[in-house]
Scaffold this motif. Structure first.
Motif, PDB file in Angstrom:
ATOM      1  N   HIS A  62      43.280  54.022  53.043  1.00 47.27           N
ATOM      2  CA  HIS A  62      43.771  53.250  51.903  1.00 47.27           C
ATOM      3  C   HIS A  62      43.017  53.551  50.606  1.00 47.27           C
ATOM      4  N   GLY A  63      42.349  54.699  50.561  1.00 54.03           N
ATOM      5  CA  GLY A  63      41.601  55.063  49.365  1.00 54.03           C
ATOM      6  C   GLY A  63      42.469  55.161  48.127  1.00 54.03           C
ATOM      7  N   THR A  64      43.743  55.515  48.305  1.00 51.53           N
ATOM      8  CA  THR A  64      44.658  55.625  47.162  1.00 51.53           C
ATOM      9  C   THR A  64      44.774  54.305  46.424  1.00 51.53           C
ATOM     10  N   TRP A  65      44.631  53.202  47.153  1.00 52.13           N
ATOM     11  CA  TRP A  65      44.737  51.865  46.560  1.00 52.13           C
ATOM     12  C   TRP A  65      43.353  51.255  46.298  1.00 52.13           C
ATOM     13  N   PHE A  66      42.331  52.119  46.288  1.00 51.34           N
ATOM     14  CA  PHE A  66      40.958  51.676  46.019  1.00 51.34           C
ATOM     15  C   PHE A  66      40.497  50.624  47.032  1.00 51.34           C
ATOM     16  N   MET A  67      40.812  50.893  48.277  1.00 46.04           N
ATOM     17  CA  MET A  67      40.411  50.026  49.377  1.00 46.04           C
ATOM     18  C   MET A  67      39.721  50.876  50.439  1.00 46.04           C
ATOM     19  N   THR A  68      38.717  50.298  51.041  1.00 51.77           N
ATOM     20  CA  THR A  68      38.058  50.967  52.142  1.00 51.77           C
ATOM     21  C   THR A  68      38.698  50.532  53.453  1.00 51.77           C
ATOM     22  N   GLU A  69      38.300  51.175  54.537  1.00 49.91           N
ATOM     23  CA  GLU A  69      38.766  50.759  55.852  1.00 49.91           C
ATOM     24  C   GLU A  69      37.624  50.001  56.528  1.00 49.91           C
ATOM     25  N   GLY A  70      37.404  50.232  57.795  1.00 49.48           N
ATOM     26  CA  GLY A  70      36.353  49.506  58.501  1.00 49.48           C
ATOM     27  C   GLY A  70      36.121  50.103  59.863  1.00 49.48           C
ATOM     28  N   PHE A  71      35.607  49.283  60.768  1.00 49.37           N
ATOM     29  CA  PHE A  71      35.248  49.740  62.104  1.00 49.37           C
ATOM     30  C   PHE A  71      35.741  48.720  63.130  1.00 49.37           C
ATOM     31  N   VAL A  72      36.112  49.216  64.307  1.00 49.80           N
ATOM     32  CA  VAL A  72      36.475  48.331  65.401  1.00 49.80           C
ATOM     33  C   VAL A  72      35.568  48.650  66.585  1.00 49.80           C
ATOM     34  N   SER A  73      35.086  47.623  67.241  1.00 55.04           N
ATOM     35  CA  SER A  73      34.181  47.805  68.367  1.00 55.04           C
ATOM     36  C   SER A  73      34.409  46.696  69.388  1.00 55.04           C
ATOM     37  N   VAL A  74      33.874  46.888  70.574  1.00 56.72           N
ATOM     38  CA  VAL A  74      34.002  45.892  71.635  1.00 56.72           C
ATOM     39  C   VAL A  74      32.915  44.839  71.460  1.00 56.72           C
ATOM     40  N   THR A  75      33.297  43.577  71.572  1.00 58.62           N
ATOM     41  CA  THR A  75      32.346  42.484  71.440  1.00 58.62           C
ATOM     42  C   THR A  75      32.757  41.352  72.366  1.00 58.62           C
ATOM     43  N   GLU A  76      32.008  40.277  72.345  1.00 56.61           N
ATOM     44  CA  GLU A  76      32.366  39.113  73.152  1.00 56.61           C
ATOM     45  C   GLU A  76      33.551  38.394  72.524  1.00 56.61           C
ATOM     46  N   SER A  90      29.449  48.613  52.971  1.00 55.08           N
ATOM     47  CA  SER A  90      28.566  49.501  52.207  1.00 55.08           C
ATOM     48  C   SER A  90      29.200  50.858  51.963  1.00 55.08           C
ATOM     49  N   ASN A  91      30.527  50.889  51.760  1.00 57.45           N
ATOM     50  CA  ASN A  91      31.230  52.153  51.553  1.00 57.45           C
ATOM     51  C   ASN A  91      30.712  52.855  50.299  1.00 57.45           C
ATOM     52  N   GLU A  92      30.716  54.183  50.343  1.00 57.66           N
ATOM     53  CA  GLU A  92      30.122  54.987  49.264  1.00 57.66           C
ATOM     54  C   GLU A  92      30.877  54.882  47.944  1.00 57.66           C
ATOM     55  N   ASN A  93      32.136  54.444  48.004  1.00 56.09           N
ATOM     56  CA  ASN A  93      32.927  54.324  46.775  1.00 56.09           C
ATOM     57  C   ASN A  93      32.716  52.992  46.063  1.00 56.09           C
ATOM     58  N   GLY A  94      32.041  52.073  46.730  1.00 59.20           N
ATOM     59  CA  GLY A  94      31.803  50.780  46.114  1.00 59.20           C
ATOM     60  C   GLY A  94      33.014  49.874  46.085  1.00 59.20           C
ATOM     61  N   ALA A 279      38.250  34.675  47.408  1.00 60.74           N
ATOM     62  CA  ALA A 279      38.225  35.930  48.154  1.00 60.74           C
ATOM     63  C   ALA A 279      39.607  36.487  48.387  1.00 60.74           C
ATOM     64  N   GLN A 280      40.661  35.908  47.751  1.00 60.84           N
ATOM     65  CA  GLN A 280      42.018  36.350  48.031  1.00 60.84           C
ATOM     66  C   GLN A 280      42.805  36.677  46.772  1.00 60.84           C
ATOM     67  N   PRO A 281      42.456  37.733  46.040  1.00 59.51           N
ATOM     68  CA  PRO A 281      43.269  38.099  44.891  1.00 59.51           C
ATOM     69  C   PRO A 281      44.536  38.809  45.289  1.00 59.51           C
ATOM     70  N   GLY A 282      44.553  39.358  46.505  1.00 61.66           N
ATOM     71  CA  GLY A 282      45.749  40.038  46.994  1.00 61.66           C
ATOM     72  C   GLY A 282      45.817  41.471  46.519  1.00 61.66           C
ATOM     73  N   SER A 283      46.795  42.191  47.028  1.00 66.36           N
ATOM     74  CA  SER A 283      47.014  43.587  46.680  1.00 66.36           C
ATOM     75  C   SER A 283      48.485  43.872  46.814  1.00 66.36           C
ATOM     76  N   THR A 284      48.981  44.776  46.000  1.00 64.49           N
ATOM     77  CA  THR A 284      50.409  45.103  46.078  1.00 64.49           C
ATOM     78  C   THR A 284      50.673  46.249  47.028  1.00 64.49           C
ATOM     79  N   GLU A 285      49.662  46.708  47.734  1.00 60.26           N
ATOM     80  CA  GLU A 285      49.857  47.808  48.671  1.00 60.26           C
ATOM     81  C   GLU A 285      50.640  47.322  49.874  1.00 60.26           C
ATOM     82  N   PRO A 286      51.725  48.044  50.268  1.00 60.89           N
ATOM     83  CA  PRO A 286      52.539  47.597  51.405  1.00 60.89           C
ATOM     84  C   PRO A 286      51.726  47.557  52.692  1.00 60.89           C
TER      85      PRO A 286
END
Length: 341
Positions: A62-76, A90-94, A279-286
């Motif tokens: 989602h970098g085109t929309w100035f958004m980072t992604e994240g990580f998924v892991s196994v947890t309780e 802590s993404n490098e693009n800020g 924390a919810q300004p929203g985004s117009t990205e589909p």
């Protein structure tokens, strides 16, 4: 003859009364049958991500929309393992907005519960300091091989982990998907009833919509939920801080109730519980889907909708009327016999 007709009327009215009672029967949420469940027992981090994963694929970029992604892991999770979705704070693009969206083959692998259940519920534990938008995305084949999608909208609600409290969540239409906003600190289920219909003006992208042009909304009864094509999850966190670490846990996808039933919502109902609205300004990205709007009919706390109550009352009136007819006819016959004597 009149007596026979009246008896037939009584039988018909009684059958109608019984039929309405059966059709309108509402099952308490906490007593609803679990038609199928997807858990994450026995999985490891190595099973997650990648095209070959049958659990969850890679996140869409989602970098085109100035958004980072994240990580998924196994947890309780709720019981045993769950999936922890953590934004790349802590993404490098800020970037300060995150979208974690990926297909989940494990959820769409079995079409049977999709076609027979009354609702899908997903257990979540929002451990972040933010309201998080969660959008379940199910794609179905339409009656003419179109693809229709199920998102979340006004028919969705949240149920606390103890099953006693219902929250009417705010929706996030800014992501073109009407995602459910899960308040920070919430732990419990997102409930998505399948008895939904198209969106309204306030939520232009809600409702059952045809891909890819987000076409006309349709009623749920026009769709075959058993024709599931794919399922994805879309999780968004906005306006976060670089130092943050927490994520949101997702676990226990359950199909509950039977599609002919109405689920009776449990406990105290709270409307639009305020959360961290900053924390919810929203985004117009589909988000890759659109939502489903309000439920068809009501889910009254006594277990019957208004229409069902009216039908039952009408049947009861018919029974009473038939009894009166028989009584009058019998009285006239007795009176006639007395006169002949």
């Amino acid at each position: 003859m009149k007596k026979n007709a009246a008896l037939k009327l009584i039988a018909f009215a009684a059958a109608l009364l019984l039929g309405v009672s059966v059709c309108a029967y509402a099952v308490p949420y906490n007593d609803a049958e679990i038609k199928g469940a997807i858990e994450f027992e026995g999985i490891t981090d190595a099973d997650l991500g990648g095209e070959a994963s049958q659990i969850i694929g890679d996140f869409d970029p989602h970098g085109t929309w100035f958004m980072t992604e994240g990580f998924v892991s196994v947890t309780e999770g709720r019981e045993g393992n769950g999936l922890l979705f953590t934004p790349n704070y802590s993404n490098e693009n800020g970037y300060t907005m995150c979208v974690m969206r990926a297909t989940m083959p494990i959820v769409s692998a079995d079409a049977q519960p999709w076609g027979s259940a009354a609702a899908l519920r997903i257990w979540v534990d929002n451990q972040t300091d933010y309201d998080v938008t969660v959008t379940p995305v199910a794609t179905f084949k339409g009656p003419e091989e179109q693809k229709w999608v199920l998102g979340a909208a006004e028919g969705a609600y949240l149920v606390s982990d103890d099953g006693q409290e219902v929250i009417e969540p705010d929706l996030d239409p800014n992501v073109n998907s009407c995602g459910v906003i899960v308040p920070y600190g919430f732990k419990g289920y997102i409930v998505l009833p399948f008895a939904v219909k198209g969106g309204e003006a306030d939520y232009d992208y809600c409702g059952w919509q045809e891909l890819p042009q987000w076409g006309d909304a349709v009623a749920a009864d026009e769709l075959d939920f058993g024709s599931i094509v794919s399922f994805a999850i879309d999780i968004r966190v906005n306006n976060f801080y670089y130092e943050d670490e927490a994520g949101i846990v997702v676990d226990s996808f359950q199909f509950i109730g039977n599609k002919e039933e109405v689920l009776e919502r449990p406990g105290e109902q709270i409307t639009n519980t305020p959360g961290n609205t900053d924390a919810q300004p929203g985004s117009t990205e589909p988000a890759g889907s659109v939502g489903a709007d309000e439920t068809q009919g009501t889910q009254d706390t006594d277990g019957f909708g208004t229409g069902a109550i009216i039908a039952i009352a009408a049947a009861a009136v018919a029974v009473i009327a038939a009894v009166i007819i028989i009584a009058v006819v019998s009285a006239k016959k007795k009176a006639g016999k007395n006169e002949e004597k």
